[in-house]
Design a protein around this motif. Structure first.
Motif, mmCIF file in Angstrom:
data_model
loop_
_atom_site.group_PDB
_atom_site.id
_atom_site.type_symbol
_atom_site.label_atom_id
_atom_site.label_comp_id
_atom_site.label_asym_id
_atom_site.label_seq_id
_atom_site.Cartn_x
_atom_site.Cartn_y
_atom_site.Cartn_z
ATOM 1 N N GLU A 28 0.707 -1.277 -0.056
ATOM 2 C CA GLU A 28 -0.076 0.072 -0.177
ATOM 3 C C GLU A 28 0.803 1.267 0.012
ATOM 4 N N LYS A 29 1.932 1.240 0.810
ATOM 5 C CA LYS A 29 2.843 2.352 1.030
ATOM 6 C C LYS A 29 3.295 2.629 -0.452
ATOM 7 N N ARG A 30 3.864 1.505 -1.267
ATOM 8 C CA ARG A 30 4.508 1.644 -2.464
ATOM 9 C C ARG A 30 3.586 2.076 -3.451
ATOM 10 N N ALA A 32 0.764 4.067 -3.007
ATOM 11 C CA ALA A 32 0.775 5.425 -2.882
ATOM 12 C C ALA A 32 1.619 6.167 -3.152
ATOM 13 N N ALA A 33 2.880 5.805 -3.184
ATOM 14 C CA ALA A 33 3.969 6.575 -3.852
ATOM 15 C C ALA A 33 3.940 6.909 -5.288
ATOM 16 N N ILE A 34 3.250 5.893 -6.146
ATOM 17 C CA ILE A 34 3.451 6.136 -7.398
ATOM 18 C C ILE A 34 2.993 7.275 -8.013
ATOM 19 N N GLN A 36 3.582 10.267 -6.936
ATOM 20 C CA GLN A 36 4.653 11.198 -6.504
ATOM 21 C C GLN A 36 5.960 10.830 -7.287
ATOM 22 N N ILE A 37 6.125 9.485 -7.720
ATOM 23 C CA ILE A 37 7.356 8.958 -8.654
ATOM 24 C C ILE A 37 6.886 9.510 -9.857
ATOM 25 N N HIS A 38 5.593 9.348 -10.409
ATOM 26 C CA HIS A 38 5.388 9.889 -11.675
ATOM 27 C C HIS A 38 5.684 11.389 -12.085
ATOM 28 N N ARG A 39 5.322 12.377 -10.745
ATOM 29 C CA ARG A 39 5.841 13.474 -10.725
ATOM 30 C C ARG A 39 6.914 13.943 -11.013
ATOM 31 N N ILE A 40 7.931 13.202 -10.246
ATOM 32 C CA ILE A 40 9.373 13.349 -10.091
ATOM 33 C C ILE A 40 9.912 12.943 -11.440
#
Length: 138
Positions: A28-30, A32-34, A36-40
């Protein structure tokens, strides 16, 4: 048997439900971070694209500066023959500063034009105005 294992020193007992819960939490944590990763990744790609456009202008700006430097050197050589070392040094510094300020204006405008996607027209004008060599397409 579970209760006996828990009492042994240096042992840990996990049941499958505990392991599954921890695995699900980590997943779930991973997930949820997707976003943010796409924005980066999108920001890095945009920065790289901008940098690439600016680098395409670099040879023309360097040619422009070299052309002006050549003119500066010719004029200094022509007029400083009778000057002392201190005066020559001062003339060098003054004319070098003037040249850098002159080059800075088109460089900033070309950089802004790169950001707007309009650099080719300005680059063409700079090349034509100062008779710069056209860079071969890469």
């Amino acid at each position: 048997m579970d209760s006996e294992l828990k009492t042994l020193a240096g042992t840990y007992v996990y049941n499958i439900d505990n392991i599954r819960n921890r695995t699900n939490e980590a997943l779930e944590k991973r997930l949820a971070a997707i976003p943010q990763i796409h924005r980066i990744i999108a920001e890095a790609a945009a920065e790289f694209e901008s940098w690439t456009r600016e680098m395409a202008m670099s040879p023309a700006l360097q040619q422009f500066k070299n052309t002006l430097e050549q003119i500066r050197q010719q004029e200094i050589a022509r007029y400083t023959k009778k000057l002392g070392a201190a005066e020559k040094e001062m003339v060098e510094a003054i004319t070098s500063n003037i040249l850098n300020k002159i080059v800075k204006m088109p460089a900033l405008e070309l950089k802004a034009a790169c950001q707007r996607g309009e650099a080719e027209a300005l680059l063409g004008s700079l090349t034509m105005l100062f008779d710069l060599e056209k860079e071969p397409a890469r």
